[in-house]
Design an enzyme around this catalytic site. Structure first.
Site, PDB file in Angstrom:
ATOM      1  N   ASP A  12       0.887  -1.117  -0.022  1.00  0.00           N
ATOM      2  CA  ASP A  12      -0.125   0.112  -0.317  1.00  0.00           C
ATOM      3  C   ASP A  12       0.538   1.380   0.298  1.00  0.00           C
ATOM      4  OD1 ASP A  12      -2.598   1.652  -0.408  1.00  0.00           O
ATOM      5  OD2 ASP A  12      -2.955   1.247   2.161  1.00  0.00           O
ATOM      6  N   ASN A  60     -11.658  -2.127  -5.028  1.00  0.00           N
ATOM      7  CA  ASN A  60     -10.622  -1.186  -5.881  1.00  0.00           C
ATOM      8  C   ASN A  60     -11.029  -0.843  -6.678  1.00  0.00           C
ATOM      9  OD1 ASN A  60      -7.008  -2.348  -4.285  1.00  0.00           O
ATOM     10  ND2 ASN A  60      -8.271  -1.086  -3.880  1.00  0.00           N
TER      11      ASN A  60
HETATM   12  C1  IPE Z   1      -5.354  -2.405   0.353  1.00  0.00           C
HETATM   13  O1  IPE Z   1      -5.143  -1.171  -0.032  1.00  0.00           O
HETATM   14  C2  IPE Z   1      -5.301  -3.471  -1.521  1.00  0.00           C
HETATM   15  C3  IPE Z   1      -4.388  -3.288  -1.928  1.00  0.00           C
HETATM   16  C4  IPE Z   1      -3.013  -3.255  -2.141  1.00  0.00           C
HETATM   17  C5  IPE Z   1      -4.276  -4.102  -3.599  1.00  0.00           C
HETATM   18  P1  IPE Z   1      -6.199  -0.065  -0.242  1.00  0.00           P
HETATM   19  O2  IPE Z   1      -5.544   0.487  -0.404  1.00  0.00           O
HETATM   20  O3  IPE Z   1      -7.531  -0.876  -1.553  1.00  0.00           O
HETATM   21  O4  IPE Z   1      -7.047  -0.072   0.947  1.00  0.00           O
HETATM   22  P2  IPE Z   1      -7.538   1.008   2.303  1.00  0.00           P
HETATM   23  O5  IPE Z   1      -9.300   1.093   1.327  1.00  0.00           O
HETATM   24  O6  IPE Z   1      -6.404   2.194   2.500  1.00  0.00           O
HETATM   25  O7  IPE Z   1      -7.983  -0.157   3.682  1.00  0.00           O
HETATM   26  C1  IPE Z   2      -1.742   0.098  -2.932  1.00  0.00           C
HETATM   27  O1  IPE Z   2      -1.433   1.224  -3.534  1.00  0.00           O
HETATM   28  C2  IPE Z   2      -1.673  -0.562  -4.826  1.00  0.00           C
HETATM   29  C3  IPE Z   2      -3.384  -0.626  -4.466  1.00  0.00           C
HETATM   30  C4  IPE Z   2      -4.357  -0.433  -3.923  1.00  0.00           C
HETATM   31  C5  IPE Z   2      -3.348  -1.648  -6.432  1.00  0.00           C
HETATM   32  P1  IPE Z   2      -2.902   2.516  -2.758  1.00  0.00           P
HETATM   33  O2  IPE Z   2      -2.958   2.933  -4.879  1.00  0.00           O
HETATM   34  O3  IPE Z   2      -3.595   2.550  -2.011  1.00  0.00           O
HETATM   35  O4  IPE Z   2      -1.811   3.974  -2.782  1.00  0.00           O
HETATM   36  P2  IPE Z   2      -2.603   4.770  -1.522  1.00  0.00           P
HETATM   37  O5  IPE Z   2      -3.196   4.224  -0.485  1.00  0.00           O
HETATM   38  O6  IPE Z   2      -3.677   5.595  -2.209  1.00  0.00           O
HETATM   39  O7  IPE Z   2      -1.202   6.243  -1.334  1.00  0.00           O
HETATM   40 MG    MG Z   3      -4.390   2.342  -0.143  1.00  0.00          MG
END
Ligand code: IPE
Ligand code: IPE
Ligand code: MG
Length: 247
Positions: A12, A60
């Protein structure tokens, strides 16, 4: 040093990595993929046997069409061009997640990689793509009942209907990006997992950070519900003893 047999990573912080630099979120995802490649290699070399990577959650899809499209394209291109990488390390790729909804080019690339690496004996890389822990449990229940299951399945029967039944439970979950939550990541399989949360954004996560996580994991006392050993109990007891006033 004891390394986790099954490591799960919630990768993340890609978006924040990019926006904090004035870049588009997609740049964070491409940079994050470079980290993934390095960490997959490091985990395999360290002796991890199963690595579950959270690539795209069932939640997502709430992101913009552009971001979702970019992520799907990135995954498809990576799988298409990185077969040599998986071959060189002897990695076996499996998929966890709902197939329905995944773009056709992603499914094609995924199926091809899974098929062409299926006889590899090295680390198993489990790609959690269109994955949600709740969703997997519900789909496992459905498959079990479609096969004639009645009443309720045993824990063993249920896990045999999970998306990738060869996977054991997860020993350690590492989550980067500074959030302290599970976000629907392998809810069943993390029942007794250890958790390590890193403030680092995923593109900044290094092999040294992974080794530091392994050291912390090796020092954890996993009890699975049993009582601590007698000497440890004594130590806690002694530490809690306070001098009492007499008389
Ligand atoms: C979890 O991260 C999903 C992945 C890393 C693929 P998110 O960014 O989607 O999680 P939340 O929304 O902060 O809980
Ligand atoms: C994790 O990074 C990757 C996916 C969830 C696909 P994020 O895209 O959630 O990055 P932040 O949390 O918005 O910084
Ligand atoms: Mg994230």
């Amino acid at each position: 040093m004891k390394v986790p047999d099954h490591l799960g990573i919630i990768m993340d912080g890609n978006g924040r990595w990019a926006t904090s630099r004035g870049l588009d979120r997609s740049k964070g995802h491409s940079e994050g993929l470079k980290t993934t490649r390095r960490i997959v290699r490091a985990a395999s070399e360290a002796g991890v046997r199963f690595l579950s990577l959270y690539v795209f959650s069932t939640e997502n899809w709430k992101r913009s069409t552009e971001e979702v499209g970019f992520l799907m394209g990135l995954v498809a291109r990576h799988l298409e061009k990185e077969l040599d990488f998986y071959n060189a390390l002897g990695l076996r790729v499996v998929h966890s997640g709902e197939r329905e909804g995944l773009f056709p080019d992603v499914l094609r690339a995924l199926d091809r990689t899974v098929a062409l690496t299926s006889s590899h004996k090295g680390m198993v890389v489990n790609l959690a793509l269109n994955y949600g822990g709740q969703d997997e449990i519900l789909r496992a229940m459905q498959r079990w009942s479609e096969e004639g299951g009645r009443g309720r399945p045993s824990a063993g029967e249920l896990r045999r209907h999970f998306d990738a039944p060869i996977l054991p439970d997860i020993d350690l979950v590492v989550r980067t990006g500074g959030e302290f939550r599970v976000s629907n990541f392998f809810l069943w399989q993390t029942a007794y997992a250890e958790f390590i949360f890193s403030q680092k954004l995923w593109p900044d996560f290094t092999e040294d950070d992974l080794r530091a996580a392994f050291r912390e994991y090796a020092g954890r006392d996993r009890r699975f519900g049993s009582a601590p050993p007698a000497d440890a109990r004594g130590a806690v007891h002694m530490a809690e003893v306070r001098p009492r006033p007499h008389g």
